[in-house]
Design an enzyme around this catalytic site. Structure first.
Site, PDB file in Angstrom:
ATOM      1  N   LYS A  57      21.943  10.432 -13.529  1.00  0.00           N
ATOM      2  CA  LYS A  57      23.372  10.217 -13.784  1.00  0.00           C
ATOM      3  C   LYS A  57      24.231  10.426 -12.541  1.00  0.00           C
ATOM      4  O   LYS A  57      25.259   9.769 -12.383  1.00  0.00           O
ATOM      5  CB  LYS A  57      23.852  11.143 -14.906  1.00  0.00           C
ATOM      6  CG  LYS A  57      23.211  10.854 -16.258  1.00  0.00           C
ATOM      7  CD  LYS A  57      23.534  11.949 -17.284  1.00  0.00           C
ATOM      8  CE  LYS A  57      22.873  11.666 -18.623  1.00  0.00           C
ATOM      9  NZ  LYS A  57      23.098  12.742 -19.614  1.00  0.00           N
ATOM     10  N   TYR A  80      20.287   1.882 -18.610  1.00  0.00           N
ATOM     11  CA  TYR A  80      20.369   3.339 -18.726  1.00  0.00           C
ATOM     12  C   TYR A  80      19.006   3.929 -19.067  1.00  0.00           C
ATOM     13  O   TYR A  80      18.574   4.917 -18.471  1.00  0.00           O
ATOM     14  CB  TYR A  80      21.409   3.728 -19.775  1.00  0.00           C
ATOM     15  CG  TYR A  80      21.455   5.213 -20.051  1.00  0.00           C
ATOM     16  CD1 TYR A  80      22.008   6.095 -19.118  1.00  0.00           C
ATOM     17  CD2 TYR A  80      20.921   5.739 -21.226  1.00  0.00           C
ATOM     18  CE1 TYR A  80      22.023   7.453 -19.365  1.00  0.00           C
ATOM     19  CE2 TYR A  80      20.945   7.098 -21.476  1.00  0.00           C
ATOM     20  CZ  TYR A  80      21.494   7.959 -20.539  1.00  0.00           C
ATOM     21  OH  TYR A  80      21.512   9.311 -20.772  1.00  0.00           O
ATOM     22  N   TYR A 134      24.860  20.940 -19.052  1.00  0.00           N
ATOM     23  CA  TYR A 134      25.333  20.771 -20.427  1.00  0.00           C
ATOM     24  C   TYR A 134      26.076  22.001 -20.934  1.00  0.00           C
ATOM     25  O   TYR A 134      26.850  22.591 -20.188  1.00  0.00           O
ATOM     26  CB  TYR A 134      24.171  20.361 -21.334  1.00  0.00           C
ATOM     27  CG  TYR A 134      23.473  19.145 -20.794  1.00  0.00           C
ATOM     28  CD1 TYR A 134      24.166  17.952 -20.628  1.00  0.00           C
ATOM     29  CD2 TYR A 134      22.140  19.193 -20.395  1.00  0.00           C
ATOM     30  CE1 TYR A 134      23.548  16.824 -20.105  1.00  0.00           C
ATOM     31  CE2 TYR A 134      21.520  18.070 -19.860  1.00  0.00           C
ATOM     32  CZ  TYR A 134      22.228  16.899 -19.717  1.00  0.00           C
ATOM     33  OH  TYR A 134      21.629  15.792 -19.183  1.00  0.00           O
ATOM     34  N   VAL A 160      15.771  16.259 -19.065  1.00  0.00           N
ATOM     35  CA  VAL A 160      14.828  16.710 -20.092  1.00  0.00           C
ATOM     36  C   VAL A 160      13.377  16.409 -19.715  1.00  0.00           C
ATOM     37  O   VAL A 160      12.457  16.780 -20.440  1.00  0.00           O
ATOM     38  CB  VAL A 160      15.161  16.126 -21.480  1.00  0.00           C
ATOM     39  CG1 VAL A 160      16.487  16.659 -21.989  1.00  0.00           C
ATOM     40  CG2 VAL A 160      15.119  14.608 -21.471  1.00  0.00           C
ATOM     41  N   SER A 194      18.285  12.741 -17.073  1.00  0.00           N
ATOM     42  CA  SER A 194      19.732  12.862 -16.813  1.00  0.00           C
ATOM     43  C   SER A 194      20.096  13.112 -15.356  1.00  0.00           C
ATOM     44  O   SER A 194      21.260  12.983 -14.981  1.00  0.00           O
ATOM     45  CB  SER A 194      20.328  13.974 -17.682  1.00  0.00           C
ATOM     46  OG  SER A 194      20.386  13.570 -19.027  1.00  0.00           O
TER      47      SER A 194
END
Length: 336
Positions: A99, A220, A272, A290, A96
């Site tokens: 991103k 992605y 998050y 992660v 992530s």
């Protein structure tokens, strides 16, 4: 109290408040004392055993093969000086963290409104892979959760894997590391198990937010599989902390507004559902993945990169969080 006395009293309060603010501002903008490898090593050793309180992600089978005991800690200071301790050559996938780079490219191509008309600026109390309000408002909450990130990547122009290659090239540029590649085994593992992400993709396609095919989703999966080190993460943190200027002073992408946008999203949603508590304890824009990495931006000052693959219940590196927390407290790095 007559009017003159009241005005004098009010004036005194205003002056006191102004001086107090100036003192606080001076403290926060003061130069950070030089950080030594000894300090980083001490923090790393203190927090090494936190991996026992986490678990390596195994919902993507290839990620489950990571050594839970691996740990690394890197800092890039304002002068571009790089400090590394721990397993500094250990590679892991961005997941992530990619991103924030994809968001930069999407906004650069479409403008901020062109991206955020399709998603929100909101934080969340839900995990990174939650569908959130896709089934109600039809739009992702933010570009840091999976749904918003999938949409962000789909907004990058180009056929086939060209959008992914733009992200890869930007990661290589920011880090100054042209050897960075994506891990094909992790990519294939993510693609074969990514049914939840696939569901998000088709919900957004059904809602008219995405018009392309699954090549966009493959991009992605590939960006999440980009492999790098904790030092590379520290350089990414530095880049966004310093108006998109690279650690070596290269300013071809200098953009203070872009930096503010990315940092604000990192602060409110980069960790998050833990983001609110993290803002209270660490108080710095950060983005976790992660794969066990976390990149941190200390605005105007430095970048921090940590790696330890055992994750806490929020999907953030357990040891990584505690290393960042100790460094932030020791050097008073919090924005607040």
């Amino acid at each position: 109290m007559n009017n003159n006395s009241f005005l004098l009293s009010a004036k005194g309060i205003c002056i006191a408040a102004f001086l107090s603010f100036n003192t606080m501002y001076a403290q926060k903008t003061a130069e950070i004392p030089t950080i030594s490898e000894k300090t980083l090593s001490s923090i790393l050793e203190k927090n090494r055993t936190y991996y026992t309180q986490g678990k390596v992600a195994d919902y993507i089978p290839e990620l489950g093969k990571m050594d839970a005991k691996a740990i690394a800690f890197s800092v890039v200071e304002k002068n571009g000086r790089v400090l590394n301790v721990g397993d500094v050559y250990k590679k892991f996938t961005m997941q992530s963290i990619s991103k924030i780079v994809a968001l930069m490219i999407a906004v650069k191509e479409n403008g901020e409104a062109g991206v955020f008309d399709k998603m929100g600026y909101f934080g969340t109390d839900q995990p990174f892979n939650h569908f959130s309000n896709l089934e109600t408002t039809g739009k992702p909450l933010n570009p840091m959760m999976n749904a918003g990130a999938i949409l962000t990547t789909s907004l990058i122009s180009g056929e086939g894997e060209k959008p992914f290659l733009k992200i890869l090239d930007m990661v290589r540029y920011i880090t100054g590391n042209q050897t960075i590649e994506y891990n094909t085994s992790v990519y294939q593992s993510e693609k074969s198990t990514g049914h939840r992400n696939r569901g998000m993709f088709y919900l957004m396609k059904n809602n008219g937010l995405i018009s392309g095919n699954e090549d966009q989703l493959d991009n992605y999966f590939k960006q999440c599989s980009i492999e790098l080190t904790a030092e590379d993460l520290a350089k990414i943190g530095y880049f966004f902390a310093n108006d998109c200027i690279r650690f070596d002073g290269d300013d071809r992408y200098k953009n203070a507004e872009m930096s503010r946008l990315i940092l604000s999203q990192m602060l409110i949603a980069g960790m998050y559902e833990f983001s609110g508590e993290y803002a209270r304890t660490v108080g710095l824009p950060s983005k976790s993945g992660v794969g066990g990495g976390i990149t941190v931006s200390v605005p105007g000052k430095m970048g921090i990169g940590v790696f330890s693959p055992a994750l806490d219940k929020h999907g953030n590196s357990a040891a990584g969080y505690h290393m960042i927390l100790d460094l932030a407290r020791q050097y008073d790095l919090s924005l607040f």
